[in-house]
Design a protein around this motif. Structure first.
Motif, PDB file in Angstrom:
ATOM      1  N   HIS A 299       0.826  -1.212   0.000  1.00 29.97           N
ATOM      2  CA  HIS A 299       0.000   0.000   0.000  1.00 29.97           C
ATOM      3  C   HIS A 299       0.860   1.262   0.000  1.00 29.97           C
ATOM      4  O   HIS A 299       0.526   2.243  -0.660  1.00 29.97           O
ATOM      5  CB  HIS A 299      -0.926   0.013   1.222  1.00 29.97           C
ATOM      6  CG  HIS A 299      -1.899  -1.122   1.262  1.00 29.97           C
ATOM      7  ND1 HIS A 299      -2.886  -1.322   0.309  1.00 29.97           N
ATOM      8  CD2 HIS A 299      -2.038  -2.143   2.157  1.00 29.97           C
ATOM      9  CE1 HIS A 299      -3.596  -2.399   0.615  1.00 29.97           C
ATOM     10  NE2 HIS A 299      -3.098  -2.919   1.740  1.00 29.97           N
ATOM     11  N   THR A 300       1.953   1.239   0.747  1.00 26.54           N
ATOM     12  CA  THR A 300       2.796   2.439   0.877  1.00 26.54           C
ATOM     13  C   THR A 300       3.814   2.560  -0.252  1.00 26.54           C
ATOM     14  O   THR A 300       4.321   3.655  -0.512  1.00 26.54           O
ATOM     15  CB  THR A 300       3.547   2.419   2.216  1.00 26.54           C
ATOM     16  OG1 THR A 300       4.437   1.283   2.248  1.00 26.54           O
ATOM     17  CG2 THR A 300       2.578   2.315   3.382  1.00 26.54           C
ATOM     18  N   GLY A 301       4.122   1.419  -0.922  1.00 21.96           N
ATOM     19  CA  GLY A 301       5.139   1.448  -1.974  1.00 21.96           C
ATOM     20  C   GLY A 301       6.557   1.465  -1.433  1.00 21.96           C
ATOM     21  O   GLY A 301       7.519   1.624  -2.194  1.00 21.96           O
ATOM     22  N   GLU A 302       6.696   1.274  -0.136  1.00 16.47           N
ATOM     23  CA  GLU A 302       8.018   1.289   0.502  1.00 16.47           C
ATOM     24  C   GLU A 302       8.849   0.085   0.050  1.00 16.47           C
ATOM     25  O   GLU A 302       8.350  -1.038  -0.012  1.00 16.47           O
ATOM     26  CB  GLU A 302       7.850   1.268   2.020  1.00 16.47           C
ATOM     27  CG  GLU A 302       9.147   1.338   2.790  1.00 16.47           C
ATOM     28  CD  GLU A 302       8.956   1.145   4.291  1.00 16.47           C
ATOM     29  OE1 GLU A 302       9.935   1.334   5.031  1.00 16.47           O
ATOM     30  OE2 GLU A 302       7.823   0.799   4.704  1.00 16.47           O
ATOM     31  N   LYS A 303      10.125   0.338  -0.263  1.00 22.74           N
ATOM     32  CA  LYS A 303      11.054  -0.725  -0.662  1.00 22.74           C
ATOM     33  C   LYS A 303      12.369  -0.531   0.083  1.00 22.74           C
ATOM     34  O   LYS A 303      13.338   0.029  -0.434  1.00 22.74           O
ATOM     35  CB  LYS A 303      11.282  -0.689  -2.177  1.00 22.74           C
ATOM     36  CG  LYS A 303      10.038  -1.018  -2.994  1.00 22.74           C
ATOM     37  CD  LYS A 303      10.320  -1.001  -4.483  1.00 22.74           C
ATOM     38  CE  LYS A 303       9.084  -1.379  -5.295  1.00 22.74           C
ATOM     39  NZ  LYS A 303       9.361  -1.397  -6.758  1.00 22.74           N
ATOM     40  N   PRO A 304      12.426  -1.028   1.315  1.00 21.97           N
ATOM     41  CA  PRO A 304      13.590  -0.767   2.153  1.00 21.97           C
ATOM     42  C   PRO A 304      14.806  -1.648   1.874  1.00 21.97           C
ATOM     43  O   PRO A 304      15.894  -1.378   2.375  1.00 21.97           O
ATOM     44  CB  PRO A 304      13.054  -1.031   3.563  1.00 21.97           C
ATOM     45  CG  PRO A 304      11.990  -2.067   3.367  1.00 21.97           C
ATOM     46  CD  PRO A 304      11.375  -1.774   2.030  1.00 21.97           C
ATOM     47  N   CYS A 305      14.621  -2.717   1.086  1.00 23.99           N
ATOM     48  CA  CYS A 305      15.718  -3.665   0.830  1.00 23.99           C
ATOM     49  C   CYS A 305      16.433  -3.278  -0.472  1.00 23.99           C
ATOM     50  O   CYS A 305      15.906  -3.505  -1.569  1.00 23.99           O
ATOM     51  CB  CYS A 305      15.190  -5.094   0.753  1.00 23.99           C
ATOM     52  SG  CYS A 305      14.159  -5.569   2.177  1.00 23.99           S
ATOM     53  N   LYS A 306      17.626  -2.720  -0.327  1.00 23.03           N
ATOM     54  CA  LYS A 306      18.328  -2.145  -1.473  1.00 23.03           C
ATOM     55  C   LYS A 306      19.552  -2.965  -1.863  1.00 23.03           C
ATOM     56  O   LYS A 306      20.340  -3.381  -1.015  1.00 23.03           O
ATOM     57  CB  LYS A 306      18.762  -0.715  -1.134  1.00 23.03           C
ATOM     58  CG  LYS A 306      19.187   0.110  -2.329  1.00 23.03           C
ATOM     59  CD  LYS A 306      19.381   1.565  -1.896  1.00 23.03           C
ATOM     60  CE  LYS A 306      19.640   2.449  -3.095  1.00 23.03           C
ATOM     61  NZ  LYS A 306      19.761   3.876  -2.722  1.00 23.03           N
ATOM     62  N   CYS A 307      19.709  -3.193  -3.183  1.00 23.77           N
ATOM     63  CA  CYS A 307      20.866  -3.937  -3.703  1.00 23.77           C
ATOM     64  C   CYS A 307      22.129  -3.085  -3.605  1.00 23.77           C
ATOM     65  O   CYS A 307      22.141  -1.925  -4.028  1.00 23.77           O
ATOM     66  CB  CYS A 307      20.606  -4.337  -5.159  1.00 23.77           C
ATOM     67  SG  CYS A 307      22.031  -5.127  -5.953  1.00 23.77           S
ATOM     68  N   HIS A 323      17.406 -11.577  -6.217  1.00 23.22           N
ATOM     69  CA  HIS A 323      17.994 -10.640  -7.176  1.00 23.22           C
ATOM     70  C   HIS A 323      19.521 -10.685  -7.153  1.00 23.22           C
ATOM     71  O   HIS A 323      20.174 -10.590  -8.216  1.00 23.22           O
ATOM     72  CB  HIS A 323      17.511  -9.215  -6.874  1.00 23.22           C
ATOM     73  CG  HIS A 323      18.340  -8.155  -7.529  1.00 23.22           C
ATOM     74  ND1 HIS A 323      18.213  -7.832  -8.872  1.00 23.22           N
ATOM     75  CD2 HIS A 323      19.332  -7.358  -7.031  1.00 23.22           C
ATOM     76  CE1 HIS A 323      19.077  -6.878  -9.170  1.00 23.22           C
ATOM     77  NE2 HIS A 323      19.764  -6.561  -8.081  1.00 23.22           N
ATOM     78  N   MET A 324      20.104 -10.838  -5.986  1.00 18.95           N
ATOM     79  CA  MET A 324      21.561 -10.822  -5.848  1.00 18.95           C
ATOM     80  C   MET A 324      22.222 -11.935  -6.669  1.00 18.95           C
ATOM     81  O   MET A 324      23.386 -11.835  -7.062  1.00 18.95           O
ATOM     82  CB  MET A 324      21.957 -10.962  -4.372  1.00 18.95           C
ATOM     83  CG  MET A 324      21.680  -9.714  -3.540  1.00 18.95           C
ATOM     84  SD  MET A 324      22.524  -8.232  -4.162  1.00 18.95           S
ATOM     85  CE  MET A 324      24.249  -8.676  -3.884  1.00 18.95           C
TER      86      MET A 324
END
Length: 362
Positions: A299-307, A323-324
Motif C-alpha cells: 500500500h505504501t510502496g516502501e522498498k527498504p531492501c536495497k541492492c 535478485h543478488m
C-alpha cells in the motif's frame, strides 16, 4: 419589655442531628479501628475499600456536643440507612457516614510521618506499619509475614492455587485482582503507562520499566557464556536457551517445541487459523505482525531492501536475495533429472514440465 435574643439556625433538625452523630462517631472509630487490626472483614472494608486512614482528623473535633443532645445510634442490623448518592444500604448511621466518604473523597486522617491522608482511622493504623515495619500476620505455610490480613489472604493463594478473579471476557482466572485489571487491558486496549521520553504507552508498569532501558541504554544483565548484555532478566533467560538448546514451550497439537512462549503463541495460530494482525487499509488478516508489516508495503510502496551493487530496491528481503544471484551467478535450484541449475525455484518448476511432457510421450 425585656428583649430576648433570637438565634436563627440554618440547619434542619435532621442535619443538626447528623452533625452531632458525626462528632460522636469520631470517638467510636477508635474502637472500630482496633477491630480492624485483627481482621480484614471490618465494617469499613465491608462497606467500601479505603485507600488509607488518619490519626489526626482535620475537620472534626473529638468531644461530645456542648448541648448534650442524645442522638439515636440506629445500630440495629434490621434498620438500613440508605446512601443518597448510590442507594447502598448500611446497617448503622456511622457506617453510612464512613461510606459517604467514598463519594466525597474526604480524607480527614493524616499520617504524621509522610502526610499521606486516609478516609478511615483503621486504614491509617494499617498504613503506619509501613513506617514501623510491624508485620502482625504470618503465613502458616512458609512463615512470610504481612502488615495486613488481606495481603496474607492473597499470599495464601500461592500455596492453595486458588484463582478467584475471573475475566468476564475470556474466562481466564487470576489469584489477584490487580493481575486481572492488567489482563483486562488486553481486551480494552487501554495503555495508561506512558513513556516520558518518546510517548509510547503500555498496558502495565513492568512493560514501561523495561521500555525505559531503551532510552537509558542500561543493560545490567550479562550472559555468562558470550557476555552479551540485556536490559531485563527475562530477555537474558530467553537468550541462554540459544546456548543450552532448551525448548521448554511445546505445542499440544503437533509437538513442535520453541525456546520462547511468544514463538509458541504465534505457532498455535497455524492450528487455530487465528489472524489477529489486520491491515487497516484493505482489512486482510495475518497471523504474524511481521507479515502484516511486509504487506503494508504494497500500500505504501516502501522498498527498504536495497541492492548494494545496482541499487535496485525491493519490498522484501527474500526478493533482494533472489535478485543478488543475478550478480553472483549463483544457481541453487537444481533439476533432479538432468542436473540443470536455475536462480529461482519458479524457473525450476517450469523446467520440470519438459521432463514430465517427455515421459507422457514415451
Amino acid at each position: 419589655m425585656q428583649a430576648f435574643p433570637v438565634i436563627v439556625s440554618v440547619q434542619s433538625e435532621e442535619e443538626e442531628s447528623l452533625l452531632h452523630e458525626t462528632v460522636k462517631e469520631e470517638n467510636r472509630e477508635d474502637r472500630d479501628g482496633a477491630e480492624a487490626e485483627n481482621s480484614s472483614d471490618t465494617d469499613d472494608s465491608a462497606d467500601w475499600t479505603p485507600s488509607a486512614e488518619s490519626l489526626t482528623p482535620q475537620s472534626h473535633t473529638e468531644h461530645e456536643p456542648a448541648h448534650g443532645n442524645k442522638v439515636s445510634e440506629d445500630a440495629g442490623p434490621d434498620k438500613l440507612h440508605k446512601c443518597p448518592q448510590c442507594g447502598k444500604g448500611l446497617s448503622t448511621r456511622s457506617h453510612l457516614k464512613r461510606h459517604v466518604r467514598s463519594h466525597t473523597g474526604e480524607k480527614p486522617f493524616e499520617c504524621p510521618d509522610c502526610s499521606k491522608k486516609f478516609a478511615h482511622r483503621s486504614a491509617l493504623k494499617t498504613h503506619m506499619r509501613t513506617h514501623t515495619g510491624e508485620n502482625l500476620f504470618s503465613c502458616s505455610v512458609c512463615g512470610k509475614s504481612f502488615s495486613q490480613n488481606g495481603n496474607l489472604k492473597t499470599h495464601m493463594r500461592t500455596h492453595t492455587g486458588e484463582k478467584p478473579c475471573r475475566c468476564p471476557v475470556c474466562g481466564k482466572s487470576f489469584s489477584q485482582n490487580g493481575n486481572l485489571k492488567s489482563h483486562m487491558r488486553t481486551h480494552t486496549g487501554e495503555t495508561p503507562f506512558m513513556c516520558s521520553v518518546c510517548g509510547n504507552s503500555f498496558s502495565h508498569s513492568g512493560a514501561l520499566t523495561t521500555h525505559m532501558t531503551t532510552h537509558t541504554a542500561e543493560k545490567p544483565f550479562s550472559c555468562p557464556v558470550c557476555a552479551m548484555t540485556f536490559s531485563h532478566s527475562g530477555a537474558l533467560k530467553s537468550h541462554t536457551r540459544i546456548h543450552t538448546g532448551e525448548k521448554p514451550c511445546s505445542c499440544p497439537v503437533c509437538g513442535n517445541s520453541f525456546s520462547r512462549n511468544g514463538y509458541l503463541k504465534i505457532h498455535m495460530r497455524t492450528h487455530t487459523g487465528e489472524k489477529p494482525c489486520r491491515c487497516t487499509v484493505c482489512g486482510k488478516g495475518f497471523s504474524r505482525n511481521v507479515d502484516l508489516q511486509r504487506h503494508m508495503r504494497t500500500h505504501t510502496g516502501e522498498k527498504p531492501c536495497k541492492c548494494s551493487v545496482c541499487e535496485k530496491s525491493f519490498s522484501r528481503n527474500c526478493h533482494l536475495k533472489t535478485h543478488m544471484r543475478t550478480h553472483t551467478g549463483e544457481k541453487p535450484c537444481r533439476c533432479s533429472v538432468c542436473g540443470k541449475c536455475f536462480t529461482r525455484n519458479c524457473y525450476l518448476k517450469t523446467h520440470m514440465r519438459t521432463h514430465t511432457d517427455d515421459l507422457a510421450v514415451q
